[in-house]
Design a protein around this motif. Structure first.
Motif, PDB file in Angstrom:
ATOM      1  N   HIS A  35      13.661   7.876  -7.976  1.00  0.00           N
ATOM      2  CA  HIS A  35      13.954   8.283  -6.599  1.00  0.00           C
ATOM      3  C   HIS A  35      12.901   9.206  -5.995  1.00  0.00           C
ATOM      4  O   HIS A  35      12.554   9.052  -4.815  1.00  0.00           O
ATOM      5  CB  HIS A  35      15.332   8.945  -6.532  1.00  0.00           C
ATOM      6  N   PRO A  36      12.339  10.174  -6.733  1.00  0.00           N
ATOM      7  CA  PRO A  36      11.338  11.054  -6.113  1.00  0.00           C
ATOM      8  C   PRO A  36      10.080  10.328  -5.655  1.00  0.00           C
ATOM      9  O   PRO A  36       9.325  10.845  -4.830  1.00  0.00           O
ATOM     10  CB  PRO A  36      11.000  12.049  -7.227  1.00  0.00           C
ATOM     11  N   HIS A  37       9.841   9.128  -6.182  1.00  0.00           N
ATOM     12  CA  HIS A  37       8.621   8.391  -5.849  1.00  0.00           C
ATOM     13  C   HIS A  37       8.821   7.448  -4.668  1.00  0.00           C
ATOM     14  O   HIS A  37       7.879   6.748  -4.271  1.00  0.00           O
ATOM     15  CB  HIS A  37       8.146   7.593  -7.070  1.00  0.00           C
ATOM     16  N   GLN A  38      10.028   7.411  -4.121  1.00  0.00           N
ATOM     17  CA  GLN A  38      10.318   6.473  -3.051  1.00  0.00           C
ATOM     18  C   GLN A  38      10.476   7.207  -1.722  1.00  0.00           C
ATOM     19  O   GLN A  38      11.100   8.252  -1.655  1.00  0.00           O
ATOM     20  CB  GLN A  38      11.590   5.680  -3.375  1.00  0.00           C
ATOM     21  N   GLY A  39       9.877   6.636  -0.682  1.00  0.00           N
ATOM     22  CA  GLY A  39      10.007   7.209   0.649  1.00  0.00           C
ATOM     23  C   GLY A  39      11.365   6.881   1.249  1.00  0.00           C
ATOM     24  O   GLY A  39      12.194   6.190   0.642  1.00  0.00           O
ATOM     25  N   TRP A  68      12.471  -0.846  -3.632  1.00  0.00           N
ATOM     26  CA  TRP A  68      12.182  -0.845  -5.064  1.00  0.00           C
ATOM     27  C   TRP A  68      10.944  -1.700  -5.313  1.00  0.00           C
ATOM     28  O   TRP A  68      10.820  -2.803  -4.797  1.00  0.00           O
ATOM     29  CB  TRP A  68      13.378  -1.414  -5.808  1.00  0.00           C
ATOM     30  N   SER A  69      10.016  -1.188  -6.103  1.00  0.00           N
ATOM     31  CA  SER A  69       8.736  -1.861  -6.270  1.00  0.00           C
ATOM     32  C   SER A  69       8.535  -2.348  -7.703  1.00  0.00           C
ATOM     33  O   SER A  69       9.299  -2.005  -8.615  1.00  0.00           O
ATOM     34  CB  SER A  69       7.590  -0.908  -5.908  1.00  0.00           C
ATOM     35  N   ARG A  70       7.480  -3.102  -7.874  1.00  0.00           N
ATOM     36  CA  ARG A  70       7.118  -3.565  -9.215  1.00  0.00           C
ATOM     37  C   ARG A  70       6.775  -2.371 -10.115  1.00  0.00           C
ATOM     38  O   ARG A  70       7.098  -2.364 -11.299  1.00  0.00           O
ATOM     39  CB  ARG A  70       5.914  -4.509  -9.118  1.00  0.00           C
ATOM     40  N   ALA A  71       6.148  -1.353  -9.534  1.00  0.00           N
ATOM     41  CA  ALA A  71       5.818  -0.156 -10.307  1.00  0.00           C
ATOM     42  C   ALA A  71       7.092   0.528 -10.821  1.00  0.00           C
ATOM     43  O   ALA A  71       7.119   1.058 -11.936  1.00  0.00           O
ATOM     44  CB  ALA A  71       5.010   0.818  -9.460  1.00  0.00           C
ATOM     45  N   ASP A  72       8.146   0.501 -10.002  1.00  0.00           N
ATOM     46  CA  ASP A  72       9.425   1.072 -10.431  1.00  0.00           C
ATOM     47  C   ASP A  72      10.001   0.277 -11.600  1.00  0.00           C
ATOM     48  O   ASP A  72      10.475   0.856 -12.585  1.00  0.00           O
ATOM     49  CB  ASP A  72      10.422   1.084  -9.267  1.00  0.00           C
ATOM     50  N   ASP A  73       9.962  -1.046 -11.485  1.00  0.00           N
ATOM     51  CA  ASP A  73      10.438  -1.900 -12.581  1.00  0.00           C
ATOM     52  C   ASP A  73       9.679  -1.611 -13.871  1.00  0.00           C
ATOM     53  O   ASP A  73      10.278  -1.511 -14.951  1.00  0.00           O
ATOM     54  CB  ASP A  73      10.266  -3.386 -12.215  1.00  0.00           C
TER      55      ASP A  73
END
Length: 266
Positions: free
Chosen positions: A106-110, A115-120
């Motif tokens: 969550h802290p990395h999302q605006g 949800w991004s590939r980096a999150d996965d």
């Protein structure tokens, strides 16, 4: 390798209401190293960690990150830099493992970010590192205490912060999993340069894995330095009230504390 950050407790006094817990404590966390905070029950270890994570505001003094008072920084900015695994965290009812670990992103999302590939990839790596990938679709409510602890550690890893604070990360874990978790943290430190600060009850594990030991007694730093310097029979007596012998660990050369006890006096 991550960038190093300076996290400093500048003469902080911490209290819960009228109950003073930490008294004018000063500590500079060693950047890029593993620090273990040790001390008897009730000495202020966990309270200190909460202040370093900005969960508890000092009555006096301040916690400073890179020269800026921690309380003055935006919450999300702090969450991108400092991760925390508290004691006995509580999971939302019915949540599955992968979703709980994903909350570390969550802290990395605006505000409107998807949800991004980096999150996965971050979640998958955290699940693999903690050995719980096979539990990804299980409800956290169904897991054993040891499994739950590894899920919380995975969530902290998924957050991918440069500073990681852990309050008794080996709680609920059997001996084998204690070593696995501490090996994992050591790997993270060596691979990314992550600054790790953890509260540990086991002096021998603290001596084996930490670059620096902070011994807290009566709300103040009693001793600080490398395990070979700090962990002595005299310190164990002063901080824990325990008669012991300290020898060199035959595997690591680090201090190994042998408690005497009333029934094992030579």
């Amino acid at each position: 390798m991550t960038l190093t950050h300076q996290l400093v407790a500048d003469e902080i006094t911490l209290a819960y209401g009228d109950r003073l817990v930490v008294d004018e404590l000063a500590l500079e966390v060693a950047p890029g190293r593993i620090t273990a905070i040790v001390g008897a029950n009730g000495c202020g270890k966990s309270t200190l960690l909460r202040a370093l994570a900005r969960l508890l505001s000092p009555k006096s003094g301040q916690v400073v990150l890179d020269g800026v008072e921690l309380n003055s920084r935006p919450t999300k900015e702090v969450a991108r830099l400092i991760g925390l695994l508290p004691q006995s965290p509580i999971a939302p009812e019915g949540i599955v493992v992968a979703d709980l670990v994903g909350r570390g992103r969550h802290p990395h999302q605006g505000l409107f970010a998807r949800w991004s590939r980096a999150d996965d990839e971050a979640v998958a790596a955290a699940l693999d590192a903690t050995g719980i990938a096979d539990l990804a679709d299980r409800s956290v409510d169904e897991l054993s205490g040891g499994q739950r602890q590894r899920v919380w550690i995975a969530m902290a890893l998924a957050q991918q912060t440069d500073i990681l604070l852990l309050d008794e990360p080996t709680t609920f874990l059997d001996v084998a999993h204690q070593i696995e978790v501490l090996d994992l943290l050591a790997d993270l430190n060596r691979a990314r340069g992550t600054t790790i600060v953890m509260v540990l009850h086991d002096l021998n594990l603290a001596s084996r894995y930490a670059d620096e030991i902070v011994a807290v007694c009566r709300g103040r730093v009693h001793a600080l330095g490398e395990p070979g310097v700090v962990v002595t029979a005299e310190l164990v007596s002063e901080v824990f009230g325990l008669d012991s012998e300290v020898i060199a660990d035959p595997l690591t050369g680090k201090p190994l504390v042998l408690p005497r006890g009333r029934h094992h006096v030579s």
